[in-house]
Design an enzyme around this catalytic site. Sequence first.
Site, PDB file in Angstrom:
ATOM      1  NE  ARG A   1      35.423 -59.933  61.135  1.00  0.00           N
ATOM      2  CZ  ARG A   1      36.305 -60.515  60.322  1.00  0.00           C
ATOM      3  NH1 ARG A   1      35.965 -60.822  59.067  1.00  0.00           N
ATOM      4  NH2 ARG A   1      37.528 -60.764  60.737  1.00  0.00           N
TER       5      ARG A   1
ATOM      6  CB  ALA B   1      41.545 -63.636  53.201  1.00  0.00           C
ATOM      7  CG  ASP B   2      37.629 -66.166  55.461  1.00  0.00           C
ATOM      8  OD1 ASP B   2      38.291 -67.164  55.766  1.00  0.00           O
ATOM      9  OD2 ASP B   2      37.420 -65.225  56.238  1.00  0.00           O
TER      10      ASP B   2
ATOM     11  CG  HIS C   1      39.884 -63.741  62.215  1.00  0.00           C
ATOM     12  ND1 HIS C   1      39.928 -65.105  62.383  1.00  0.00           N
ATOM     13  CD2 HIS C   1      39.151 -63.538  61.095  1.00  0.00           C
ATOM     14  CE1 HIS C   1      39.267 -65.699  61.408  1.00  0.00           C
ATOM     15  NE2 HIS C   1      38.772 -64.766  60.615  1.00  0.00           N
TER      16      HIS C   1
ATOM     17  CD  GLU D   1      33.956 -63.984  55.518  1.00  0.00           C
ATOM     18  OE1 GLU D   1      35.087 -63.544  55.669  1.00  0.00           O
ATOM     19  OE2 GLU D   1      33.227 -64.373  56.464  1.00  0.00           O
TER      20      GLU D   1
ATOM     21  CG  ASP E   1      22.834 -53.623  74.709  1.00  0.00           C
ATOM     22  OD1 ASP E   1      21.965 -53.132  73.961  1.00  0.00           O
ATOM     23  OD2 ASP E   1      22.620 -54.601  75.461  1.00  0.00           O
TER      24      ASP E   1
ATOM     25  CD  GLN F   1      32.957 -60.306  56.852  1.00  0.00           C
ATOM     26  OE1 GLN F   1      33.058 -60.372  58.065  1.00  0.00           O
ATOM     27  NE2 GLN F   1      33.994 -60.428  56.034  1.00  0.00           N
TER      28      GLN F   1
END
Length: 248
Positions: A72, A175-176, A46, A150, A86, A148
Amino acid sequence: MTDDSGIRAALREGRPAGAWLSVPSPQVAEQVALTGVDFVVVDTEHAPTDTETVESMIRAVDAAGGVAPLVRVAEDDLVRVKYALDAGARGIVVPNVDTAAEAESVVDMTRFPPEGSRGVAGTRASAYGRDLDDYVATANDRVAAVLQVESGRAVDNAAAISRVDGVDTLFVGPADLSASLGVFGAYESDRFVAAVEQVLAESEVPVGTLATAPDEVDYWEELGFDYQIVATDADALARGVAASLDRY
């Protein structure tokens, strides 16, 4: 933590405290790392953080010392995971993992052959190839995989996801998950609490979550989460300014 490579063990066995980095700034990343958190998560789902900035932020966290940088990724994509590792990330956080099959795919992306499909190259993670042999020999045991939860589907599959070899922790995105359950932001609602309690009860690995305000730290602790990301950079910045403005 005294060893950046120890984040996998810390997530599995300890109670590490993390911070969330959504501001695409190496200076902010270094400032947060200097607070003494155990790990940070550089968000690229996000946040408008490009690949080059991710590497610069990881380098800044490394400069602070003793803090493990995780990234993430935006999705469970081999190229995105490869770029992050990497660049020197010590672990990957993957959103929206709903099934054990998806979990297996994520773990595969984080492992060099023959255990996985991660490509080999002389990049920053291996001192640009100077330590490539040692890095390839040890990275599979040192890179953390954080998945996660969600959605309601992920809650129902939490036990199976947690049993996938190589999954270090589950991470509830409040939240999700609340939005998926139809109770967005209502973290004290019966439906949300029941979902969290199900994940905590059925997961065979530790379960963490994200606090976006200081009082949430207490609430998540009461619910029984194993570890927390205790702050976000953007929220801390806004709260700090607002507090001083209120005092003025």
